[in-house]
Design a protein around this motif. Structure first.
Motif, short mmCIF file in Angstrom:
data_model
loop_
_atom_site.label_atom_id
_atom_site.label_comp_id
_atom_site.label_asym_id
_atom_site.label_seq_id
_atom_site.Cartn_x
_atom_site.Cartn_y
_atom_site.Cartn_z
N ASP A 76 18.56 28.76 13.73
CA ASP A 76 19.49 29.65 14.29
C ASP A 76 18.33 31.10 14.67
O ASP A 76 18.74 31.19 16.08
CB ASP A 76 20.43 30.29 13.01
N VAL A 77 17.33 30.90 13.81
CA VAL A 77 16.73 32.25 14.91
C VAL A 77 15.59 31.40 15.42
O VAL A 77 15.20 32.30 16.50
CB VAL A 77 16.00 32.19 13.34
N TYR A 78 15.08 30.34 15.23
CA TYR A 78 14.84 29.68 16.45
C TYR A 78 15.20 29.95 18.30
O TYR A 78 14.99 29.88 18.60
CB TYR A 78 14.05 27.95 16.63
N SER A 79 16.56 29.09 18.00
CA SER A 79 17.72 29.43 19.00
C SER A 79 17.58 31.05 19.59
O SER A 79 17.66 30.88 21.10
CB SER A 79 18.64 29.18 18.76
N ALA A 83 14.64 29.52 21.95
CA ALA A 83 14.17 28.13 21.60
C ALA A 83 12.29 27.99 22.60
O ALA A 83 12.61 27.69 23.34
CB ALA A 83 15.39 27.09 22.32
N PRO A 84 11.76 28.14 21.89
CA PRO A 84 10.30 28.39 22.66
C PRO A 84 10.20 27.03 22.55
O PRO A 84 9.82 26.25 20.94
CB PRO A 84 9.03 29.04 21.98
N GLU A 85 9.72 26.36 23.30
CA GLU A 85 8.52 24.91 23.01
C GLU A 85 7.41 24.58 22.07
O GLU A 85 6.66 25.57 21.60
CB GLU A 85 7.41 24.88 24.67
N PRO A 86 8.80 24.32 22.10
CA PRO A 86 7.95 23.79 19.80
C PRO A 86 6.15 22.57 20.17
O PRO A 86 5.76 23.21 18.87
CB PRO A 86 8.46 22.61 18.82
N PHE A 87 5.80 22.86 20.91
CA PHE A 87 4.68 21.44 20.87
C PHE A 87 4.11 22.61 21.49
O PHE A 87 3.88 22.51 22.83
CB PHE A 87 4.37 20.18 20.91
N ALA A 88 2.50 22.45 21.41
CA ALA A 88 1.42 23.06 23.06
C ALA A 88 0.92 21.92 24.14
O ALA A 88 0.70 22.08 24.65
CB ALA A 88 -0.09 23.94 21.76
N MET A 89 0.79 20.90 22.81
CA MET A 89 0.46 19.98 23.98
C MET A 89 1.81 19.26 24.57
O MET A 89 3.17 19.81 24.89
CB MET A 89 1.08 18.05 23.21
N GLY A 90 0.81 19.20 26.69
CA GLY A 90 2.07 18.69 27.35
C GLY A 90 1.32 17.26 28.02
O GLY A 90 0.32 16.90 27.65
N ASN A 91 2.02 17.24 29.14
CA ASN A 91 1.97 15.75 29.81
C ASN A 91 0.44 16.69 31.53
O ASN A 91 1.17 16.99 31.68
CB ASN A 91 3.35 14.73 30.95
N LEU A 119 12.00 17.57 14.67
CA LEU A 119 11.78 19.31 14.05
C LEU A 119 13.16 19.86 14.22
O LEU A 119 12.89 21.22 12.95
CB LEU A 119 10.64 19.58 14.94
N LEU A 120 13.16 20.14 15.19
CA LEU A 120 14.85 20.39 15.34
C LEU A 120 16.08 20.42 14.05
O LEU A 120 16.46 21.21 13.18
CB LEU A 120 15.64 20.74 16.40
N HIS A 121 16.02 18.99 13.78
CA HIS A 121 17.02 18.94 12.72
C HIS A 121 16.83 19.18 11.73
O HIS A 121 17.50 19.55 11.05
CB HIS A 121 17.11 17.46 12.76
#
Length: 154
Positions: A76-79, A83-91, A119-121
């Motif tokens: 709830d707080v994350y949302s 809902a920031p990007e949970p991971f710093a890694m990307g493609n 993670l969201l679960h």
């Protein structure tokens, strides 16, 4: 690589707020989060819009938690934080026509999506009440008393 620590900071402040006898000012929270009160007000506005906190203006005013801690999850707080990007890694996206890059990105996308879902679960399964209970157990074990006004003083 910069990490987004807003979720951790907001959860921290919310637990301190739950211990407070009355409203907590943006200035007090800013000291605890080592940031500017304007930043706190901006973040708290999202939580207010979601119905998790309430604010009162004027003398004796400040922020209070508007719902039972058992009714607010980390998700709830994350949302409420957008809902920031949970991971710093990307493609890598330097050569989108490259078949190797496509294969790598497809594998990474799948792994990132699975990890984000897990993670969201997990965020949805943890309430502020559970965090508060953990905090209280740690406080009892340490023999310390926690006060938002003094615990984060430099």
């Amino acid at each position: 690589m910069k990490r987004d620590s807003r979720l951790s900071g907001v959860l921290h402040v919310l637990l301190h707020m739950a211990e407070a006898d009355g409203p907590v000012t943006s200035e007090t929270m800013a000291k605890a989060m080592q940031t500017n009160p304007v930043v706190v007000r901006r973040v708290m506005a999202g939580l207010r819009d979601a119905g998790f906190v309430h604010s009162e203006k004027g003398h004796g005013g400040g922020w209070t938690i508007a719902r039972d801690l058992a009714d607010i999850t980390l998700r709830d707080v994350y949302s409420a934080l957008g809902a920031p990007e949970p991971f710093a890694m990307g493609n890598r996206a330097d050569a989108p026509g490259c078949l190797v890059e496509q294969a790598v990105n497809a594998a990474l996308d799948s792994a990132f999506q699975d990890a984000a879902a897990l993670l969201l679960h997990r965020f949805g399964a943890v309430t502020l009440a559970a965090l508060s209970a953990d905090f209280h157990a740690r406080m009892v074990a340490s023999g310390k008393s926690i006060d938002l006004e003094t615990v984060h003083a430099a």
